[in-house]
Design an enzyme around this catalytic site. Structure first.
Site, mmCIF file in Angstrom:
data_model
loop_
_atom_site.group_PDB
_atom_site.id
_atom_site.type_symbol
_atom_site.label_atom_id
_atom_site.label_comp_id
_atom_site.label_asym_id
_atom_site.label_seq_id
_atom_site.Cartn_x
_atom_site.Cartn_y
_atom_site.Cartn_z
ATOM 1 N N ASP A 7 0.837 -1.198 0.000
ATOM 2 C CA ASP A 7 0.000 0.000 0.000
ATOM 3 C C ASP A 7 0.878 1.257 0.000
ATOM 4 O OD1 ASP A 7 -2.268 1.627 0.342
ATOM 5 O OD2 ASP A 7 -2.112 1.503 2.532
ATOM 6 N N ASP A 9 -0.491 5.006 0.888
ATOM 7 C CA ASP A 9 -0.874 5.915 1.983
ATOM 8 C C ASP A 9 -0.858 5.176 3.324
ATOM 9 O OD1 ASP A 9 -1.324 7.777 0.011
ATOM 10 O OD2 ASP A 9 -3.447 7.273 -0.171
ATOM 11 N N ASP A 129 -2.470 -0.645 5.825
ATOM 12 C CA ASP A 129 -2.854 -0.144 7.158
ATOM 13 C C ASP A 129 -4.367 -0.182 7.382
ATOM 14 O OD1 ASP A 129 -3.094 1.965 5.232
ATOM 15 O OD2 ASP A 129 -3.330 3.392 6.879
#
Lengths: 172, 172
Positions: A7, A9, A129
Site C-alpha cells: 500500500d 498511503d 494499514d
C-alpha cells in the site's frame, strides 16, 4: 518469486504528517498524532476531505522512514507491486505516479496498480494499514500500524509497527 | 456473484478508430483497419507512440459499439471491474478516469483498476484483446477480436468478435 502488494498511503507515504503540516500552515496549530490513536482519519483531521482534494497533496507527501530502503531490498527477493486506492481521488492518480517515480525509481510502471477496491488483487503477501483491504485478501497479511488502527486487535493479520520489523520478518 | 475484469483499450474504447482519425487529420490519408489484420498496433500505426502521448487521446476515444449497453446488463448479474493498463502512459490515468465517468457512469471508483501488468488480477472472468494479459490469468478468458490478434489462434482463450457475442455467452 513470491509477490507482495504494498500500500502507499499510511505504509510508504506519511499521510498523517502531510495532514498535520497542512493543518499547521492554515491554523498555526500543531496536531499531535499521539492524540489521534483510535480515531478514524476523518475524526482526527477535520479538514481531511478538503486536504486530500488539494492539488499537490499526494505528490508532496513525505516518506514513511525506512520504506525506500526496505522496499529496495525486498525487490531483490520478492516481486513487488505497489497497490494504492487512488480512483476515489482523481487528482491523486497522476500525483501518485509522479511520487513513485521520484522516490521509488526502481519500481516500473508494470508494478504500479491504482485501484478502488483491493478485493481483486492476487499476490502472496499484502502490507496495508486498513482492515478493509486486508480482510478481503487471500494471502499473508501484515497490518502496518497507523494511529487509526493502533487500538484495534489485528485479528488474523500480523501487526508490523515500522519498516524495520517488516525487514526482519521478510528478509530474516 | 461472479467477477469480470474488462479491458478498456480495444474492448470498450475504439483505439483503432482514434488512431485512424488522428492519422487522417494530420495527413489527409484514411488508413483502413482491414489492411492492418495480423499487424501489431505499432506496425499498423507509424505514429502510435506520438499519438498515445497526445493530450486528449484517451479522453476522446470513441466507444466500441455495444459495450455500454452490454456492460450495463452484465452489471446486474456480475460484479464488474474495469482493468486497464494505464501506468505506462501517465497522461492516460486521469483521462481514462474521466472517460469512464462520462460513458460508464454506473461504474464506481471502487470498480476501476489502472495498472501495469495484469498478472495480479484475480477475477472469475477476463475480457481482453491482448494475449499478454490473458495468458497470465487464472480464470475464464475471452479474446476480444481486434486487427492485431485477428490472425492468431486463440489457443486456450475463447474468441469473441463483438459485444453481442459476449452478451449471448454470458447472459444467455
Amino acid at each position: 518469486m513470491k509477490t507482495i502488494a504494498i500500500d502507499m498511503d499510511g505504509v510508504l507515504a506519511d499521510v498523517y504528517q502531510q495532514l498535520i503540516d497542512m493543518h499547521y500552515s492554515e491554523s498555526g496549530i500543531t496536531l499531535k498524532s499521539s492524540d489521534m490513536v483510535g480515531m478514524t482519519e476523518a475524526e482526527a483531521f477535520p479538514h481531511l476531505l478538503k486536504h486530500v482534494h488539494t492539488k499537490g497533496f499526494f505528490e508532496t507527501v513525505p516518506l514513511i522512514p525506512g520504506g525506500q530502503e526496505v522496499v529496495a531490498e525486498l525487490s531483490k527477493q520478492y516481486k513487488i507491486f505497489i497497490v494504492s486506492a487512488a480512483t476515489e481521488f482523481p487528482l491523486s492518480l497522476t500525483e501518485k505516479h509522479n511520487w513513485l517515480n521520484k522516490h521509488f525509481p526502481f519500481i516500473s510502471w508494470q508494478q504500479m496498480v491504482f485501484c478502488g477496491s483491493k478485493e481483486i488483487i492476487k499476490t502472496d503477501i499484502m502490507i496495508d494499514d486498513h482492515f478493509k483491504n486486508l480482510d478481503v485478501f487471500d494471502g499473508k497479511t501484515f497490518l502496518f500500524t497507523q494511529p487509526h488502527n493502533e487500538k484495534s486487535s489485528p485479528g488474523k493479520h500480523e501487526r508490523v509497527n515500522n519498516w524495520n520489523e517488516i525487514k526482519k520478518i521478510l528478509l530474516g
